[in-house]
Design an enzyme around this catalytic site. Structure first.
Site, PDB file in Angstrom:
ATOM      1  N   HIS A  90      38.970  39.209  42.059  1.00  0.00           N
ATOM      2  CA  HIS A  90      39.487  40.392  42.754  1.00  0.00           C
ATOM      3  C   HIS A  90      38.417  41.156  43.521  1.00  0.00           C
ATOM      4  O   HIS A  90      37.340  41.426  42.973  1.00  0.00           O
ATOM      5  CB  HIS A  90      40.144  41.335  41.736  1.00  0.00           C
ATOM      6  CG  HIS A  90      41.169  40.656  40.894  1.00  0.00           C
ATOM      7  ND1 HIS A  90      40.925  40.251  39.592  1.00  0.00           N
ATOM      8  CD2 HIS A  90      42.435  40.276  41.184  1.00  0.00           C
ATOM      9  CE1 HIS A  90      42.011  39.670  39.114  1.00  0.00           C
ATOM     10  NE2 HIS A  90      42.937  39.660  40.061  1.00  0.00           N
ATOM     11  N   ASP A 143      35.385  41.258  40.188  1.00  0.00           N
ATOM     12  CA  ASP A 143      35.246  40.181  39.199  1.00  0.00           C
ATOM     13  C   ASP A 143      35.283  38.856  39.953  1.00  0.00           C
ATOM     14  O   ASP A 143      35.103  38.827  41.171  1.00  0.00           O
ATOM     15  CB  ASP A 143      36.306  40.289  38.090  1.00  0.00           C
ATOM     16  CG  ASP A 143      37.735  40.212  38.616  1.00  0.00           C
ATOM     17  OD1 ASP A 143      37.947  39.715  39.735  1.00  0.00           O
ATOM     18  OD2 ASP A 143      38.658  40.649  37.896  1.00  0.00           O
ATOM     19  N   SER A 187      48.165  40.165  41.262  1.00  0.00           N
ATOM     20  CA  SER A 187      47.183  41.167  40.823  1.00  0.00           C
ATOM     21  C   SER A 187      46.605  41.995  41.960  1.00  0.00           C
ATOM     22  O   SER A 187      46.024  43.049  41.718  1.00  0.00           O
ATOM     23  CB  SER A 187      46.042  40.490  40.055  1.00  0.00           C
ATOM     24  OG  SER A 187      45.491  39.432  40.833  1.00  0.00           O
TER      25      SER A 187
END
Length: 348
Positions: A318, A315, A24
């Protein structure tokens, strides 16, 4: 450093394209097009991206690949390979194959359904086929030889298989599991080389124990939140092994340039000296409570902090765009010159 890179790239087109593999931290929207819950194509993700659009990037704005592509004079943003509207012009200057939640261990993606690193290589083969049809086989080979290749994965393997869900702990101790993953990475690089890639940057692990989600897993009382030192120690040990492995791989691959990208160093500096970079909060994400929210749990109904640039994390997993920006500056200065300076093989 940005002006040096831009001038160099425009003068010699040292990186005609950028190709991204990983998780990600490098996914620019591939998960939008697969059957998985782990997506970032909804608000509040992307709220600070150009146009305030949630693109599938797992942050409030741009991740590192976009900043690197821009600094190297390739393009402003890197499209996901799985985008059905991907144009030939975009294809020629590179794409991201990365998938949020991915890892080198196929077990990492077994439940989530995201794209394992092994399948990302299969997508590269499809990319090469399509590229060859657009520009011809010889030109495609030139693009691959000159392309800047970035690999950013490994964190999910440890979180999903060793720390939070200890599946692999039955089979390996931590050192053995590190070696197992590095073996998979070695195979990955060899296959990239066989497919024509020559300039490869490999990111190490960040301080995994400083991710808000890892603090939440370790400390029940919010007052006790701090980096999980054991996990950071493991990350440093893995990075040490990785930094030693890459020159060994390079030595058996003629005309290859393989560089270690230390993301631990800039990230721990951001964590330990936040004021220097304008951050006020390092232990929680901007989205929701900042303890557990990520992916589907960080959504349009979730409250977010008013100023994301003051948070190190967007978050619970990340970093924010501003943190990614500082990490990308470090990579541009420390890593990219290793891939295009120093010998005559820069001519692609």
């Amino acid at each position: 450093m940005r002006s040096i890179l831009n001038a160099t790239s425009e003068a010699a087109k040292l990186f005609p394209a950028i190709l991204i593999f990983g998780d990600s931290t490098a996914d620019t929207g591939n998960n939008n097009y697969i059957a998985t819950l782990f997506k970032g194509n909804h608000l509040p993700y992307g709220r600070d991206f150009p146009g305030q659009v949630p693109t599938g990037r797992f942050s409030n704005g741009k991740p590192v690949p976009d900043f690197i592509a821009s600094a190297a004079g390739i393009k402003e943003t890197v499209p996901p390979f799985l985008d059905p509207d991907l144009e030939d012009g975009q294809l020629c200057t590179g794409v991201s194959f990365a998938s949020g939640g991915s890892g080198f261990d196929d077990l990492t993606t077994a439940v989530s359904g995201v794209i394992p690193m092994s399948k990302q290589l299969e997508y590269l083969k499809k990319y090469i086929q399509r590229l060859s049809k657009v520009v011809g086989e010889e030109e495609a080979k030139k693009i691959l030889r000159g392309a800047l290749v970035i690999i950013s994965a490994g964190t999910n393997d440890f979180i999903f298989n060793f720390y939070d869900i200890p599946t692999r702990r039955i089979q390996f101790n931590i050192s053995e599991y590190q070696d197992f993953l590095l073996g998979r990475l070695r195979e990955f690089i060899l296959e990239l080389y066989d497919l024509g890639c020559r300039k490869i940057a490999v990111a190490g692990l960040p301080p995994v124990g400083c991710l808000p989600i890892q603090m939440t897993a370790k400390f029940k009382n919010p007052e006790d939140r701090k980096c999980v030192e054991d996990e950071n120690l493991d990350a440093r040990a893995y990075n040490y092994k990785l930094a030693n492995l890459l020159p060994q791989i390079k030595s058996v691959l003629p005309k290859s340039k393989i560089a270690y990208a230390d993301v631990y160093k800039p990230m721990i500096d951001l964590t330990n000296h936040p004021q220097k970079y304008g951050f006020l909060e390092t232990k929680t994400g901007c989205c929701g409570t900042g303890y557990v929210e990520a992916g589907p749990l960080c959504n349009e109904l979730t409250q977010t902090c008013p100023n994301s640039s003051q948070h190190l994390f967007w978050d619970s997993i990340h970093p924010c765009e501003s943190a990614y920006y500082y990490i990308s500056l470090f990579i541009e200065e420390q890593v990219l010159p290793q891939l295009f300076f120093g010998d005559s093989t820069n001519v692609y």
